[in-house]
Design an enzyme around this catalytic site. Sequence first.
Site, mmCIF file in Angstrom:
data_model
loop_
_atom_site.group_PDB
_atom_site.id
_atom_site.type_symbol
_atom_site.label_atom_id
_atom_site.label_comp_id
_atom_site.label_asym_id
_atom_site.label_seq_id
_atom_site.Cartn_x
_atom_site.Cartn_y
_atom_site.Cartn_z
ATOM 1 N N SER A 33 -34.632 -2.264 14.122
ATOM 2 C CA SER A 33 -33.856 -2.452 15.349
ATOM 3 C C SER A 33 -32.476 -1.793 15.326
ATOM 4 C CB SER A 33 -33.775 -3.956 15.602
ATOM 5 O OG SER A 33 -33.161 -4.238 16.813
ATOM 6 N N ASP A 52 -30.820 -0.241 22.101
ATOM 7 C CA ASP A 52 -30.641 -0.358 20.648
ATOM 8 C C ASP A 52 -31.707 0.498 19.955
ATOM 9 O OD1 ASP A 52 -32.900 -1.950 20.979
ATOM 10 O OD2 ASP A 52 -32.325 -3.353 19.397
ATOM 11 N N ASP A 106 -35.397 -2.529 22.468
ATOM 12 C CA ASP A 106 -35.722 -3.819 23.071
ATOM 13 C C ASP A 106 -34.479 -4.559 23.574
ATOM 14 O OD1 ASP A 106 -34.725 -4.601 20.614
ATOM 15 O OD2 ASP A 106 -36.453 -5.829 20.040
ATOM 16 N N GLU A 117 -30.666 -12.940 25.965
ATOM 17 C CA GLU A 117 -29.593 -13.195 25.016
ATOM 18 C C GLU A 117 -28.405 -12.362 25.496
ATOM 19 O OE1 GLU A 117 -31.355 -14.253 20.735
ATOM 20 O OE2 GLU A 117 -31.425 -12.121 21.146
ATOM 21 N N SER A 118 -27.194 -12.810 25.170
ATOM 22 C CA SER A 118 -26.007 -12.059 25.604
ATOM 23 C C SER A 118 -26.045 -10.623 25.112
ATOM 24 C CB SER A 118 -24.748 -12.716 25.055
ATOM 25 O OG SER A 118 -24.706 -14.032 25.485
ATOM 26 N N ARG A 149 -22.873 -21.225 13.347
ATOM 27 C CA ARG A 149 -24.271 -21.381 12.910
ATOM 28 C C ARG A 149 -24.575 -20.353 11.817
ATOM 29 N NH1 ARG A 149 -26.663 -16.970 15.233
ATOM 30 N NH2 ARG A 149 -28.744 -17.527 14.533
ATOM 31 N N PRO A 150 -25.524 -20.689 10.913
ATOM 32 C CA PRO A 150 -25.897 -19.683 9.920
ATOM 33 C C PRO A 150 -26.717 -18.594 10.605
ATOM 34 C CG PRO A 150 -27.225 -21.684 9.639
ATOM 35 C CD PRO A 150 -26.278 -21.958 10.763
ATOM 36 N N SER A 151 -26.429 -17.328 10.306
ATOM 37 C CA SER A 151 -27.209 -16.229 10.885
ATOM 38 C C SER A 151 -28.626 -16.264 10.343
ATOM 39 C CB SER A 151 -26.548 -14.899 10.523
ATOM 40 O OG SER A 151 -27.498 -13.853 10.587
#
EC number: 5.4.2.3
Length: 544
Positions: free
Chosen positions: A64, A276, A280, A370-371, A498-500
């Site tokens: 990606s 990207d 996607d 998603e943002s 948050r954990p990635s």
Amino acid sequence: MQRSADTEKSALHPKPAGLVLQYGTAGFRTNAKNLDHVMFRMGLLATLRSKNTKATIGVMVTASHNPEEDNGVKLIDPMGEMVAMVWEGYATQLANAEQDDLLPALKDIIKREAINMTQEANVFVGRDTRSSGACLSQAVLDGVSTLDGHSKDYGLVTTPQLHYMVCCQNTQGQYGEATVEGYYRKLSQAFIRLTKNVPNRTDDQKHLCVDGANGIGALKVREMERHLERELQISLFNDGSSGKLNHQCGADFVKVQQKAPTGVEMTVGERCCSFDGDADRIVYYYSSSAGRFHLLDGDKIATLISTFLKELLTQAGLDLKMAVVQTAYANGSSTQYLENTMKVIMKCTKTGVKHLHHAAQEFDIGVYFESNGHGTVLFSKTAEQKIKQLAEDSTSSDEKKRAALLLQNTINVINQTVGDSISDMLLIEAILAIKGMTVQQWDAIYSDLPNRQLKVRVSNPRVIDTTDAERRAVSPAGLQEAIDSLVKKYRQARSFVRPSGTEDVVRVYAEAETQESADALAHEVSLAVYRLAGGVGDEPKPLH
Ligand code: NG1
Ligand code: ZN
């Protein structure tokens, strides 16, 4: 894998002893040189999944938006969706089995899922433009043939194109033809039908600058162009002919850096977008006369699309339940606008496309983004049928019929399997054309709250446990209380950690009334994480 010949084949794709990888939010992802054995094994696993579902399974070789040196792999389930959660677990198990444990690990999965090994299997394989891709997808194909599965190698395709092919194949062509040409035809015909009758569209309005991130999306936009009959006139930049993949360009760079990519010749006010590395994700932007950069991210895209759909549903007189699904990263202004002004049903899920996708499936129409620009729209069978009926109903009014036809073509321009830069681009371009809207007018629907994203290194990011769609931390003790009291210091502020799922870090998000406040809050929260969750290395420094 019964015969010794098969064991020999697996020995051709040996696992570096001790290497441990995790099937994360977006599959396996790491430096390409550590992935050969993973690819072979994902070929084996996809074959088992195919036997298990009696359907075609997809394997996409891509990393990606990550650097060219990396690569990765994602499995695609029969309807084109991300592979089921238990199979993510099997993928991790299989990828990490030491060479001698591979056969027992495979047998364990076969037993647990009661797989009939005489069942035929079929696997579709695709890859992005990374130089490691050809070898790695060959390793996948080797895995498939080791278990006597059939395969089709699509070669260079975007991630969403491969998802589309899998869905077409398993719906016996109902979703479309399982070829890249078929994909171009379906999407571009729908786009032309949507835009053709729009009065007074000038060449200027038909023009769009596209940053292909030096990746697969650029190649595919070039291939698609001739199908668009100049209804969309693309100036393509970062087409891979000279620049490096995702380097200083692409949707992730633009979104995270909040600035224009290099290599794009932007004129003032002109509509531009970035894909990207595997096409996607998409974000839009323009620069104002004052030279200011304006970003239109996934939240703005979801707002544009859901507003358009809501208007059409009203015109068509169709009573369908529509919702917008976001994550905690959605800009507070977008949530506020959609909920309070547009009165749309809003849902918030955990980060990761599969969570949004599943939540969106619960509605007649589910718009999810998603943002960072990954998203699409899902239509239930009922919704599609009702729209079709209305479009074919000779007794309905002209206004209703027009709305139903627009909805039908909107459905056809969308790749419902997964977020798709090309499909999303065509949908957005069609909506702007139909509504006669400039990018500036779209941008003005609401103003983003200033925000900041930071990363903090801690010895184990998993010590942070979250709840409420990741908006609150339940551990370590005291962290949420610390965040709450920091947030109180600023106006219109919000912050969460948050954990990635894709990097070994804790992600910090903050938004507030001003950029200074958002930056200060993000920094203070980073410090709290560093101190309470086992920070490593230097303490986070203030941004200013
Ligand atoms: P992580 O690393 O779990 O934050 C990132 C993105 C996700 C998703 C995945 C997969 C952000 C904040 N996070 O996940 O939205 O796209 O990568 O690529 O953008
Ligand atoms: Zn991507």
